[in-house]
Write an enzyme that holds these catalytic residues in place. Structure first.
Site, PDB file in Angstrom:
ATOM      1  N   GLY A  50      12.971 -34.809 146.501  1.00 57.75           N
ATOM      2  CA  GLY A  50      12.431 -35.763 145.323  1.00 57.75           C
ATOM      3  C   GLY A  50      13.448 -35.547 144.180  1.00 57.75           C
ATOM      4  O   GLY A  50      13.386 -36.549 143.511  1.00 57.75           O
ATOM      5  N   SER A  51      13.806 -34.373 144.040  1.00 56.14           N
ATOM      6  CA  SER A  51      14.655 -34.352 142.597  1.00 56.14           C
ATOM      7  C   SER A  51      15.776 -34.701 143.019  1.00 56.14           C
ATOM      8  O   SER A  51      16.627 -35.382 142.005  1.00 56.14           O
ATOM      9  CB  SER A  51      14.493 -32.761 142.147  1.00 56.14           C
ATOM     10  OG  SER A  51      13.208 -32.281 141.923  1.00 56.14           O
ATOM     11  N   SER A  73      15.405 -29.586 139.309  1.00 55.53           N
ATOM     12  CA  SER A  73      14.526 -29.342 140.204  1.00 55.53           C
ATOM     13  C   SER A  73      13.117 -29.508 139.593  1.00 55.53           C
ATOM     14  O   SER A  73      12.909 -28.975 138.482  1.00 55.53           O
ATOM     15  CB  SER A  73      14.634 -28.018 140.372  1.00 55.53           C
ATOM     16  OG  SER A  73      13.719 -27.291 141.296  1.00 55.53           O
ATOM     17  N   SER A  94      10.209 -28.503 140.168  1.00 59.52           N
ATOM     18  CA  SER A  94       9.433 -27.168 139.967  1.00 59.52           C
ATOM     19  C   SER A  94      10.158 -26.275 139.187  1.00 59.52           C
ATOM     20  O   SER A  94       9.796 -25.335 138.619  1.00 59.52           O
ATOM     21  CB  SER A  94       9.047 -26.634 141.526  1.00 59.52           C
ATOM     22  OG  SER A  94      10.159 -26.432 142.143  1.00 59.52           O
ATOM     23  N   THR A 115      13.427 -24.330 143.324  1.00 59.83           N
ATOM     24  CA  THR A 115      13.883 -24.458 144.619  1.00 59.83           C
ATOM     25  C   THR A 115      15.327 -23.800 144.820  1.00 59.83           C
ATOM     26  O   THR A 115      16.271 -23.675 144.140  1.00 59.83           O
ATOM     27  CB  THR A 115      14.130 -26.170 144.710  1.00 59.83           C
ATOM     28  OG1 THR A 115      13.046 -26.809 144.678  1.00 59.83           O
ATOM     29  CG2 THR A 115      14.802 -26.415 146.163  1.00 59.83           C
ATOM     30  N   ARG A 156       8.321 -36.124 144.010  1.00 57.67           N
ATOM     31  CA  ARG A 156       8.639 -37.474 144.286  1.00 57.67           C
ATOM     32  C   ARG A 156       8.009 -38.836 143.438  1.00 57.67           C
ATOM     33  O   ARG A 156       8.631 -39.728 143.269  1.00 57.67           O
ATOM     34  CB  ARG A 156       8.547 -37.813 145.813  1.00 57.67           C
ATOM     35  CG  ARG A 156       7.266 -37.859 146.006  1.00 57.67           C
ATOM     36  CD  ARG A 156       7.148 -37.878 147.661  1.00 57.67           C
ATOM     37  NE  ARG A 156       5.739 -37.926 148.243  1.00 57.67           N
ATOM     38  CZ  ARG A 156       4.839 -36.841 148.367  1.00 57.67           C
ATOM     39  NH1 ARG A 156       5.112 -35.616 147.882  1.00 57.67           N
ATOM     40  NH2 ARG A 156       3.577 -37.256 148.945  1.00 57.67           N
ATOM     41  N   GLU A 207       7.495 -38.770 153.601  1.00 57.56           N
ATOM     42  CA  GLU A 207       6.669 -37.929 152.760  1.00 57.56           C
ATOM     43  C   GLU A 207       5.179 -38.600 152.381  1.00 57.56           C
ATOM     44  O   GLU A 207       4.080 -37.800 152.526  1.00 57.56           O
ATOM     45  CB  GLU A 207       7.050 -37.308 151.544  1.00 57.56           C
ATOM     46  CG  GLU A 207       8.017 -36.372 151.576  1.00 57.56           C
ATOM     47  CD  GLU A 207       8.871 -35.994 150.294  1.00 57.56           C
ATOM     48  OE1 GLU A 207       7.853 -35.328 149.739  1.00 57.56           O
ATOM     49  OE2 GLU A 207       9.887 -35.904 150.210  1.00 57.56           O
ATOM     50  N   HIS A 248      30.036 -50.519 162.579  1.00 56.48           N
ATOM     51  CA  HIS A 248      31.045 -49.827 163.443  1.00 56.48           C
ATOM     52  C   HIS A 248      30.384 -48.794 164.272  1.00 56.48           C
ATOM     53  O   HIS A 248      31.332 -47.986 165.039  1.00 56.48           O
ATOM     54  CB  HIS A 248      32.014 -48.901 162.465  1.00 56.48           C
ATOM     55  CG  HIS A 248      32.722 -50.130 161.330  1.00 56.48           C
ATOM     56  ND1 HIS A 248      33.962 -50.631 161.738  1.00 56.48           N
ATOM     57  CD2 HIS A 248      32.284 -50.532 160.136  1.00 56.48           C
ATOM     58  CE1 HIS A 248      34.051 -51.472 160.552  1.00 56.48           C
ATOM     59  NE2 HIS A 248      33.168 -51.332 159.745  1.00 56.48           N
ATOM     60  N   LYS A 256       8.265 -23.507 152.683  1.00 54.18           N
ATOM     61  CA  LYS A 256       8.739 -22.773 151.416  1.00 54.18           C
ATOM     62  C   LYS A 256       7.961 -21.536 151.289  1.00 54.18           C
ATOM     63  O   LYS A 256       8.580 -20.488 150.960  1.00 54.18           O
ATOM     64  CB  LYS A 256       8.283 -23.570 150.211  1.00 54.18           C
ATOM     65  CG  LYS A 256       9.374 -24.827 149.757  1.00 54.18           C
ATOM     66  CD  LYS A 256       9.037 -25.596 148.435  1.00 54.18           C
ATOM     67  CE  LYS A 256      10.258 -26.520 148.300  1.00 54.18           C
ATOM     68  NZ  LYS A 256      10.093 -27.375 147.082  1.00 54.18           N
TER      69      LYS A 256
HETATM   70  O1  PA5 Z   1       9.083 -34.278 147.698  1.00 52.32           O
HETATM   71  C1  PA5 Z   1       8.948 -32.925 147.672  1.00 52.32           C
HETATM   72  O2  PA5 Z   1       7.899 -32.211 147.503  1.00 52.32           O
HETATM   73  C2  PA5 Z   1      10.187 -32.078 148.114  1.00 52.32           C
HETATM   74  O3  PA5 Z   1      11.275 -33.167 148.560  1.00 52.32           O
HETATM   75  C3  PA5 Z   1      10.777 -31.303 146.873  1.00 52.32           C
HETATM   76  O4  PA5 Z   1      11.238 -32.498 145.607  1.00 52.32           O
HETATM   77  C4  PA5 Z   1      11.835 -30.564 147.233  1.00 52.32           C
HETATM   78  O5  PA5 Z   1      11.347 -29.530 148.020  1.00 52.32           O
HETATM   79  C5  PA5 Z   1      12.603 -29.809 146.051  1.00 52.32           C
HETATM   80  O6  PA5 Z   1      11.605 -29.345 145.266  1.00 52.32           O
HETATM   81  P1  PA5 Z   1      11.549 -29.661 143.681  1.00 52.32           P
HETATM   82  O7  PA5 Z   1      11.686 -31.073 143.457  1.00 52.32           O
HETATM   83  O8  PA5 Z   1      10.654 -28.635 142.881  1.00 52.32           O
HETATM   84  O9  PA5 Z   1      13.221 -28.769 143.092  1.00 52.32           O
END
Ligand code: PA5
Length: 704
Positions: free
Chosen positions: A408-409, A447, A449, A452, A499, A580, A596, A690
């Site tokens: 998501g980041s 990130s 959080s 990561t 996200r 997700e 292609h 994780k």
């Molecule tokens: O949507 C999510 O929870 C994940 O795709 C996270 O974004 C991914 O695991 C990376 O974590 P972070 O965005 O905290 O770096």
């Protein structure tokens, strides 16, 4: 002696004839002329030619029963399909059954719901066609076009073969798919291109031979079916044959590839009555051009309208022109007649309402819908935060941005590239940054959080290559690391799913980069479009467009297509949001690349993987050749009966169009989660993974 048989095919939803088709299947609507239903008119049209015993109907259970009752057909003249699977299996099944008794018999294939004005001329054309069929030709009646129609497939006529019953039979050069406007105009002026009427004439033995050649799945099923004819096991055997059959049209599956094909150009007042405009065209009209069917009409100062009522209503029209007003029990349509094609959208919107949305909202215990609704506000707030971040001027002088991040980041990196087209932008979703990263690169560790491991590892590695770097997170190790090393770090609010914090990540960065001289174009427009959409797609407006889309994707596997350089990252975001939020498979791919490789996968897609729906994301910024490719693909998909949707970005600027598509996807994925019966918020498998990894500690500073 070989006989002639009429095989009427009935199927299709008739969505464009909503709401009448809610109450009655299209063949039972009274548009056959002289008050007859369409199916009765079809029946009576061939009756003098083949006799009552020579008319067969192919349809699924309930429909077959209803149409059989309307015609008074004995059960042995009803050929039951287990489910609709396009016209090739229907034709094959009928040819097998009837051909078992009379292999050299002639089969006339007729759609159940077309209209023909000059029925005698039609029968003469069929007699001429039967002569060609006796000589082994596969014959199609080709309608002489009266305007450059883009809604029909065409047949190109070749040299004349012979003349019979006042008609000239021509060799058919090729079948071509529905053309665009310019091609249709060219066809019209060429004079030897005819609309494919869907009316075919051939010997049973010939069509079975061609099915054998071109549709091996169907042919194998039919071969196994043969021994069950007349046995109690027959229905079950048909089901098995259908399961393995190619779900394609007879036009595409056989006619486009077959040998010895012929066409007879005809003009006997044909219409497939596809929509309410077509119905108005064939209806008897007042001098003002108003047509009323099954309704009592009083019109004042009104012209060019169609009024049809299944409940025999009195209808008044006052001061209105060019409408289609259609009344059915419990439903009413009032539409501009020239937009009759779009009635399908209304039918689908009502279908989406079948879901009890307010009840489904209860599943959203994690508050994802609220987070999505707050996205435009989040973006505005983030932009201001970024603008006041005051990044050090020493960061200036880069020619490339490299965002390291995951999930998501990471999408932030892709979107930065779209928002800042003047800068080279790469996103690294890995433990390592590419070797070419050096001083000319601005490295951004993103990130949500801040914890990561891939992001931290790659960021640390990148720090050894460039002193131009910054971090963005809600806290965590990334913050600590930046502080320890004196690297600029921007904090964003915590408490979101990564996200759902996209606005904070992306717009904070966009605001901050302005301080380094990088300005995204069209930010204000994009934010306005997003705010408007939040109002339109929120749960308070139900059913809304995103809910309708979710209903179309429900229980399907979506494949989202974006164009490289414009919508590809948006397609990827759709995919990951569906994964997700809705907790189901989805995939994304890119144009022009798909032309292609992936396009070849369409060959068996409908047959083996009918549950896939393709979604094309489009903007006016797509490369013109990519736009052309989509036009062509549309035809390819239609011919194969493959389901697809096209969605267009809103607004004029590239950013507004891209983000509006992204936002539509976010909403759609959350609503899809509710249809799937799940709370969109939790992502248990990601957390579990994780946690599991955390048991085997990893030091990001230890190197990639
Ligand atoms: O949507 C999510 O929870 C994940 O795709 C996270 O974004 C991914 O695991 C990376 O974590 P972070 O965005 O905290 O770096």
């Amino acid at each position: 002696m070989a006989g002639t048989y009429a095989v009427i095919l009935a199927g299709g939803k008739g969505e464009r004839l909503w709401p009448a088709t809610l109450a009655r299947p299209k063949p039972l609507l009274p548009f056959g002329g002289n008050g007859r239903t369409l199916i009765r008119a079809t029946y009576e049209r061939v009756l003098p030619l083949v006799g009552a015993e020579g008319i067969y109907l192919v349809a699924t259970g309930e429909l077959a029963e209803a149409l059989g009752a309307e015609l008074g057909l004995p059960p042995e003249q009803l050929i039951l399909e287990p489910y609709g699977k396009n016209t090739a299996p229907a034709v094959g099944l009928a040819a097998l059954l009837l051909g078992a008794r009379d292999p050299e018999g002639i089969m006339v294939v007729l759609p159940a719901d077309h209209r023909i004005e000059d029925e005698e001329a039609f029968r003469r054309a069929l007699r001429a066609a039967a002569r060609a069929a006796e000589e082994g030709y596969l014959v199609t009646l080709g309608i002489r076009p009266t305007y450059p129609a883009t809604g029909y497939g065409y047949i190109e006529g070749g040299e004349p073969l012979f003349t019979a019953e006042g008609y000239t039979v021509h060799r058919a050069r090729r079948f071509v798919e529905k053309p665009d406007r310019a091609t249709a105009e060219a066809y019209l002026s060429r004079g030897n291109f005819f609309w494919n009427s869907g009316i075919f004439i051939w010997r049973f033995s010939r069509i079975l031979e061609e099915i054998e050649r071109h549709l091996p799945g169907l042919a194998a099923g039919l071969a196994r079916l043969r021994e069950h004819i007349g046995e109690p096991s027959f229905a079950e055997a048909v089901r098995a044959a259908y399961a393995g059959a190619e779900g394609t049209s007879i036009d595409y599956g056989v006619m486009e590839k077959a040998e010895r094909i012929a066409t007879i150009p005809v003009s006997f007042g044909w219409s497939d009555l596809g929509d309410w405009h077509a119905i108005w065209e064939v209806s008897r009209k007042s001098p003002q051009g108003n047509a009323a069917a099954n309704a009592e009409l009083v019109a004042r100062d009104a012209k060019g309208s169609l009024v049809f009522s299944l409940t025999r209503k009195r209808v008044g029209l006052l001061g209105v022109d060019g409408l289609a007003v259609v009344d059915a029990p419990g439903a009413l349509l009032v539409a501009r007649r020239d937009r009759a094609q779009e009635v399908r959208e209304i039918a689908r919107a009502f279908a989406a309402r079948e879901h009890d949305w307010p009840e489904l909202y209860r599943l959203d215990t994690g508050g994802m819908l609220g987070a999505i609704e707050g996205f435009p506000e989040q973006c505005r707030e983030a932009l201001e935060r970024g603008r006041s971040a005051g990044l050090p001027a020493g960061l200036k002088g880069f020619t490339r941005i490299c965002v390291v991040g995951m999930g998501g980041s990471a999408i932030t990196g892709d979107l930065l590239g779209l928002a800042l087209p003047g800068v080279e932008d790469i996103t690294v979703r890995d433990y390592r940054v590419p070797d070419y990263i050096g001083e000319e690169t601005l490295l951004i560790g993103a990130s949500y959080s801040g914890n990561t491991e891939e992001t931290l590892t790659a960021f640390l590695q990148g720090l050894g290559r460039t002193r131009r770097a910054l971090g963005i997170s809600s806290g965590g190790k990334l913050r600590d690391l930046c502080r320890e090393r004196g690297i600029p770090w921007i904090g964003i609010p915590g408490g979101f799913q990564p996200r759902a914090a996209l606005g904070h990540l992306l717009f904070t960065l966009l605001g901050a980069l302005e301080g380094l001289g990088l300005r995204a174009e069209g930010l204000e427009e994009a934010l306005d479009v997003l705010s408007r959409m939040a109002g339109e797609l929120s749960p308070r407006v139900s059913p809304n467009r995103a809910q309708e889309l979710a209903a179309r994707l429900w229980r399907k596997i979506p494949v989202i297509y974006g164009a490289t350089g414009t919508t590809a990252p948006i397609a990827f975001r759709w995919r990951t949001q569906i994964n997700e939020n809705a907790k189901q498979p989805a995939f994304s791919a890119e144009l022009p690349e798909l032309c292609h490789n992936e396009i070849v996968g369409y060959e068996l897609a409908g047959e083996l993987f009918p549950g896939i729906v393709r979604v094309f994301l489009r903007t006016s910024r797509d490369h013109p050749r990519v736009a052309l490719r989509v036009e062509i693909l549309r035809g390819v998909l239609r011919r194969r009966g493959l389901e697809f949707l096209e969605l267009r970005g809103e607004g004029g600027g590239g950013l507004a169009q891209a983000l509006s598509l992204l936002y539509l996807g976010d909403w759609t994925s959350a609503y899809l989660a509710l249809l799937n019966g799940v709370d969109p918020t939790p992502v248990a498998p990601i957390s579990e993974l994780k946690d599991r990894l955390a048991r085997e500690p990893w030091d990001p500073a230890a190197g990639p």
